[in-house]
Design a protein around this motif. Structure first.
Motif, PDB file in Angstrom:
ATOM      1  N   SER A 158       0.792  -1.092  -0.175  1.00 41.38           N
ATOM      2  CA  SER A 158      -0.063   0.071  -0.094  1.00 41.38           C
ATOM      3  C   SER A 158       0.716   1.272   0.020  1.00 41.38           C
ATOM      4  O   SER A 158       2.040   1.224   0.340  1.00 41.38           O
ATOM      5  CB  SER A 158      -0.859   0.109   1.181  1.00 41.38           C
ATOM      6  N   GLN A 159       0.115   2.260  -0.217  1.00 39.73           N
ATOM      7  CA  GLN A 159       0.818   3.691   0.050  1.00 39.73           C
ATOM      8  C   GLN A 159       0.449   3.987   1.565  1.00 39.73           C
ATOM      9  O   GLN A 159      -0.690   3.520   1.947  1.00 39.73           O
ATOM     10  CB  GLN A 159       0.000   4.874  -0.822  1.00 39.73           C
ATOM     11  N   ARG A 160       1.458   4.611   2.323  1.00 37.47           N
ATOM     12  CA  ARG A 160       1.002   4.550   3.542  1.00 37.47           C
ATOM     13  C   ARG A 160       0.270   5.900   3.938  1.00 37.47           C
ATOM     14  O   ARG A 160       0.513   7.135   3.263  1.00 37.47           O
ATOM     15  CB  ARG A 160       2.292   4.256   4.646  1.00 37.47           C
ATOM     16  N   GLU A 161      -0.390   5.871   4.961  1.00 40.86           N
ATOM     17  CA  GLU A 161      -0.973   7.320   5.510  1.00 40.86           C
ATOM     18  C   GLU A 161       0.091   8.300   6.199  1.00 40.86           C
ATOM     19  O   GLU A 161       0.936   7.776   7.041  1.00 40.86           O
ATOM     20  CB  GLU A 161      -2.175   7.016   6.596  1.00 40.86           C
ATOM     21  N   ASP A 162       0.476   9.218   5.447  1.00 44.62           N
ATOM     22  CA  ASP A 162       1.068  10.148   5.608  1.00 44.62           C
ATOM     23  C   ASP A 162       0.747  11.302   6.654  1.00 44.62           C
ATOM     24  O   ASP A 162       1.713  12.251   7.050  1.00 44.62           O
ATOM     25  CB  ASP A 162       2.259  10.791   4.676  1.00 44.62           C
ATOM     26  N   ASN A 163      -0.417  11.549   6.917  1.00 43.05           N
ATOM     27  CA  ASN A 163      -1.007  12.531   7.540  1.00 43.05           C
ATOM     28  C   ASN A 163      -1.195  12.124   8.770  1.00 43.05           C
ATOM     29  O   ASN A 163      -2.008  11.251   9.134  1.00 43.05           O
ATOM     30  CB  ASN A 163      -2.498  12.988   6.840  1.00 43.05           C
ATOM     31  N   LEU A 164      -0.685  12.964   9.917  1.00 46.87           N
ATOM     32  CA  LEU A 164      -0.892  12.428  11.347  1.00 46.87           C
ATOM     33  C   LEU A 164      -2.135  12.443  11.891  1.00 46.87           C
ATOM     34  O   LEU A 164      -2.320  11.366  12.637  1.00 46.87           O
ATOM     35  CB  LEU A 164      -0.048  13.741  12.072  1.00 46.87           C
ATOM     36  N   GLU A 165      -3.168  13.328  11.282  1.00 43.40           N
ATOM     37  CA  GLU A 165      -4.365  13.545  12.086  1.00 43.40           C
ATOM     38  C   GLU A 165      -4.990  12.317  11.856  1.00 43.40           C
ATOM     39  O   GLU A 165      -5.998  11.589  12.625  1.00 43.40           O
ATOM     40  CB  GLU A 165      -5.137  14.566  11.762  1.00 43.40           C
ATOM     41  N   LYS A 166      -5.178  12.004  10.340  1.00 45.45           N
ATOM     42  CA  LYS A 166      -5.791  10.974   9.904  1.00 45.45           C
ATOM     43  C   LYS A 166      -5.528   9.674  10.239  1.00 45.45           C
ATOM     44  O   LYS A 166      -6.096   8.673  10.411  1.00 45.45           O
ATOM     45  CB  LYS A 166      -5.592  10.888   8.074  1.00 45.45           C
ATOM     46  N   LEU A 167      -4.141   9.262  10.520  1.00 45.67           N
ATOM     47  CA  LEU A 167      -3.577   8.241  10.825  1.00 45.67           C
ATOM     48  C   LEU A 167      -3.968   7.743  12.442  1.00 45.67           C
ATOM     49  O   LEU A 167      -4.265   6.709  12.860  1.00 45.67           O
ATOM     50  CB  LEU A 167      -1.958   8.278  10.728  1.00 45.67           C
ATOM     51  N   CYS A 168      -3.805   8.865  13.200  1.00 47.21           N
ATOM     52  CA  CYS A 168      -4.358   8.830  14.647  1.00 47.21           C
ATOM     53  C   CYS A 168      -5.701   8.392  14.655  1.00 47.21           C
ATOM     54  O   CYS A 168      -6.200   7.281  15.408  1.00 47.21           O
ATOM     55  CB  CYS A 168      -4.088  10.128  15.536  1.00 47.21           C
ATOM     56  N   LYS A 169      -6.546   9.121  13.853  1.00 45.79           N
ATOM     57  CA  LYS A 169      -8.092   8.744  14.131  1.00 45.79           C
ATOM     58  C   LYS A 169      -8.278   7.359  13.475  1.00 45.79           C
ATOM     59  O   LYS A 169      -9.081   6.541  14.230  1.00 45.79           O
ATOM     60  CB  LYS A 169      -8.703   9.702  12.987  1.00 45.79           C
ATOM     61  N   ARG A 170      -7.655   7.058  12.392  1.00 45.64           N
ATOM     62  CA  ARG A 170      -7.859   5.768  11.928  1.00 45.64           C
ATOM     63  C   ARG A 170      -7.349   4.438  13.121  1.00 45.64           C
ATOM     64  O   ARG A 170      -8.103   3.666  13.195  1.00 45.64           O
ATOM     65  CB  ARG A 170      -6.859   5.398  10.937  1.00 45.64           C
ATOM     66  N   MET A 171      -6.217   4.938  13.910  1.00 41.95           N
ATOM     67  CA  MET A 171      -5.836   4.068  14.981  1.00 41.95           C
ATOM     68  C   MET A 171      -7.039   3.989  15.923  1.00 41.95           C
ATOM     69  O   MET A 171      -7.420   2.799  16.452  1.00 41.95           O
ATOM     70  CB  MET A 171      -4.447   4.413  15.459  1.00 41.95           C
ATOM     71  N   ILE A 172      -7.511   4.972  16.334  1.00 44.83           N
ATOM     72  CA  ILE A 172      -8.336   5.044  17.487  1.00 44.83           C
ATOM     73  C   ILE A 172      -9.729   4.412  16.854  1.00 44.83           C
ATOM     74  O   ILE A 172     -10.268   3.481  17.760  1.00 44.83           O
ATOM     75  CB  ILE A 172      -8.769   6.692  17.936  1.00 44.83           C
ATOM     76  N   ASP A 173     -10.241   4.670  15.778  1.00 45.53           N
ATOM     77  CA  ASP A 173     -11.360   3.956  15.242  1.00 45.53           C
ATOM     78  C   ASP A 173     -11.137   2.511  15.201  1.00 45.53           C
ATOM     79  O   ASP A 173     -12.215   1.841  15.294  1.00 45.53           O
ATOM     80  CB  ASP A 173     -11.429   4.239  13.843  1.00 45.53           C
ATOM     81  N   MET A 174      -9.921   1.897  15.245  1.00 46.68           N
ATOM     82  CA  MET A 174      -9.577   0.542  15.008  1.00 46.68           C
ATOM     83  C   MET A 174      -9.442  -0.024  16.513  1.00 46.68           C
ATOM     84  O   MET A 174      -8.915  -1.168  16.573  1.00 46.68           O
ATOM     85  CB  MET A 174      -8.482   0.373  14.261  1.00 46.68           C
ATOM     86  N   GLY A 175      -9.463   0.954  17.636  1.00 42.92           N
ATOM     87  CA  GLY A 175      -9.509   0.573  18.919  1.00 42.92           C
ATOM     88  C   GLY A 175      -7.857   0.161  19.424  1.00 42.92           C
ATOM     89  O   GLY A 175      -7.575  -0.674  20.373  1.00 42.92           O
TER      90      GLY A 175
END
Ligand code: 4AD
Ligand code: MG
Length: 477
Positions: free
Chosen positions: A404-421
């Motif tokens: 994949s291409q990796r998420e390079d945006n800090l906010e989006k990556l944090c949000k995604r992690m939180i959404d995934m527990g």
């Protein structure tokens, strides 16, 4: 000094020069006046025929050799000395007019222990798996191991030639790189004592590292830290997954190659994966021709032609959404899938099979999967629903590469992690890459055993690694 290999001897011009052959006996045929001994040393598929002439004028071997011939059996290690001559027999260019034979190590029979199990006949793969310590002496496994070795080297050549740095990522980790949760725990805690104490809660502060640790499922996250410093890197090493999937393409311990590139987008990543795979196939065709001819004749008919075609064709590209539409169309047209294809579901191996074998007739790169079925680190597309993922699928096997291409945006990556527990604090070091000099970057993971399976046509992944580890199966190697 290295002793001469049979591969090197077979390439020599036969001018009756004196040669020492060392290896293991495959067959002994005693025809009274002539004894034919075929010796193999694993340096190539072919063995060398050593001919002992008891009657002819050339016969000059001594009583010691005659006694050794009488004691010789399949599996014994030998040193045979003689002259290299053009072979009158078909299928071989040279042979050894043998003059002396020394048994270096007998293949003996011991009371109560089965005789040397690899006699000259076809053995089933299941049987050979039970004697994994001896199967390298068979034609099939010799060929598998030589191709494995050549491909591992080809991987290093490919990336070294293109300015990639080889990174050694850790085997023991405290985090889950894939967020998939199928990890082997590593501990020095005394499990038996804990069990006896009927412990409600384990105190991991007392464990070796002072925290819970695991065997890695991927070196990607650490590779990313190096890609965002050295631009082009790759890691290639053992990976562990405690998936309880008893299939012909899953191992609990397998080798994974993971390139990671800074300033790289999904399209670049797809092109790299395609070019890399083609280069591997080309190398196999060019440098492993003898072994591939063996697989072509005995394991997967047409494998050479298939590899040649793949090298010369463009991989089909299709988005996940379009792939599902194709599968739905096929299902509506009467194709019976066990799992109904629908948007949002993971592609099952029957779907991958259909896409590669029926729709594309070759490798396919499926891109832009729904975010909910992919790992947390993949870059979110503008639609908010899909991520910049790519899986390379091949006929017979299905997924050979995932990236994949990796998420390079800090906010989006944090949000995604939180959404995934997940707890972003556990990945503070990984998030730093997005805090300090973040760049678009991408990479992929290739299952090395799946590559070898694809190249050789071997049906079961357990037969392309010297010592397979799978759920419920381990050898004391
Ligand atoms: O698709 P996967 O899970 O991707 C990753 O681990 C990413 N971190 C890779 C990356 O982007 N750097 O695994 C990658 C490949 C699969 O496509 C498959 O070929 C192989 O690893 N693989 C396995 N091979 C054998 N046995 C298993 N249990 C495997 N699981 C994955
Ligand atoms: Mg995958």
């Amino acid at each position: 000094m290295l002793v001469q290999l049979i591969r090197e001897i077979l390439a020599e011009k036969p001018e009756s020069q004196k040669i020492d052959v060392r290896g293991w006996v495959r067959t002994v045929r005693d025809m009274k006046n002539m004894v034919f001994v075929e010796v193999n040393d694993g340096s190539c598929l072919a063995g060398i025929q050593c001919t002992f002439d008891r009657g002819g004028a050339g016969s000059n071997f001594d009583a010691e050799t005659e006694a050794a011939l009488g004691a010789l059996s399949t599996g014994a290690a030998v040193l045979i000395t003689g002259q290299l001559i053009p072979s009158p027999a078909s299928g071989q260019s040279v042979e050894l007019a043998a003059q002396s034979l020394q048994i270096i190590g007998e293949a003996r029979e011991y009371p109560g222990i089965p005789a040397y199990p690899l006699q000259k006949k076809r053995h089933s793969m299941e049987f050979l798996r039970e004697i994994a310590h001896l199967r390298p002496r068979t034609n099939t496994f010799g060929a598998v191991l030589r191709i494995r070795s050549r491909m591992a080297y080809a991987i290093h050549q490919y990336f070294c030639d293109r300015g990639f740095q080889y990174i050694h990522t850790p085997i023991i980790t405290a985090g889950d790189a894939e967020g998939a949760g199928s990890m082997f725990q590593v501990t020095t805690l005394d499990i038996d004592a804990l069990a006896k104490g009927n412990t409600q809660q384990v105190d991991y502060a007392k464990d070796f590292f002072g925290t819970k640790t695991f065997l890695t499922v991927s070196g990607q996250l650490e590779a990313e830290t190096c890609a965002t410093a050295l631009s082009r890197v790759y890691t290639f090493g053992p990976t562990f997954r405690a998936e309880n999937s008893n299939t012909a393409r899953h191992l609990a311990e397998f080798w994974m190659l993971e390139p990671e590139v800074a300033f790289f987008a999904l399209k670049d990543n797809m092109a790299l994966a395609e070019d890399f795979l083609k280069c591997m196939f080309k190398t196999a065709l060019a440098d492993c021709a003898e072994d591939l001819a063996f697989f072509n004749a005995h394991v997967e008919k047409g494998i050479i032609e298939t590899l040649t075609q793949v090298v010369n064709a463009r991989f089909v590209h299709i988005s996940y959404t379009d792939a599902i539409a194709e599968l739905e169309k096929a299902a509506a047209g009467g194709v019976a899938f066990e799992f109904k294809p629908q948007w949002g579901c993971d592609l099952q191996s029957e779907h991958e099979k259909f896409l590669t074998e029926k729709i594309a007739g070759g490798p396919v790169i499926v891109t832009d999967y729904p975010k909910d079925i992919k790992a947390f680190y993949m870059k979110l597309n503008d639609d908010g629903k899909t991520v910049r993922a790519m899986d390379v699928l091949v006929p017979r096997l299905g997924e050979i590469i995932g990236g994949s291409q990796r998420e390079d945006n800090l906010e989006k990556l944090c949000k995604r992690m939180i959404d995934m527990g997940m707890n972003p604090d556990d990945y503070a070091w990984y998030l730093d890459l997005r805090r300090y000099g973040s760049v678009p970057h991408a990479g992929f993971g290739l299952g090395f055993e799946r590559l070898i399976q694809y190249i050789t046509g071997m049906a079961n992944i357990r037969d392309v690694i010297p010592y397979p580890r799978a759920a419920g199966q381990i050898m004391r190697s």
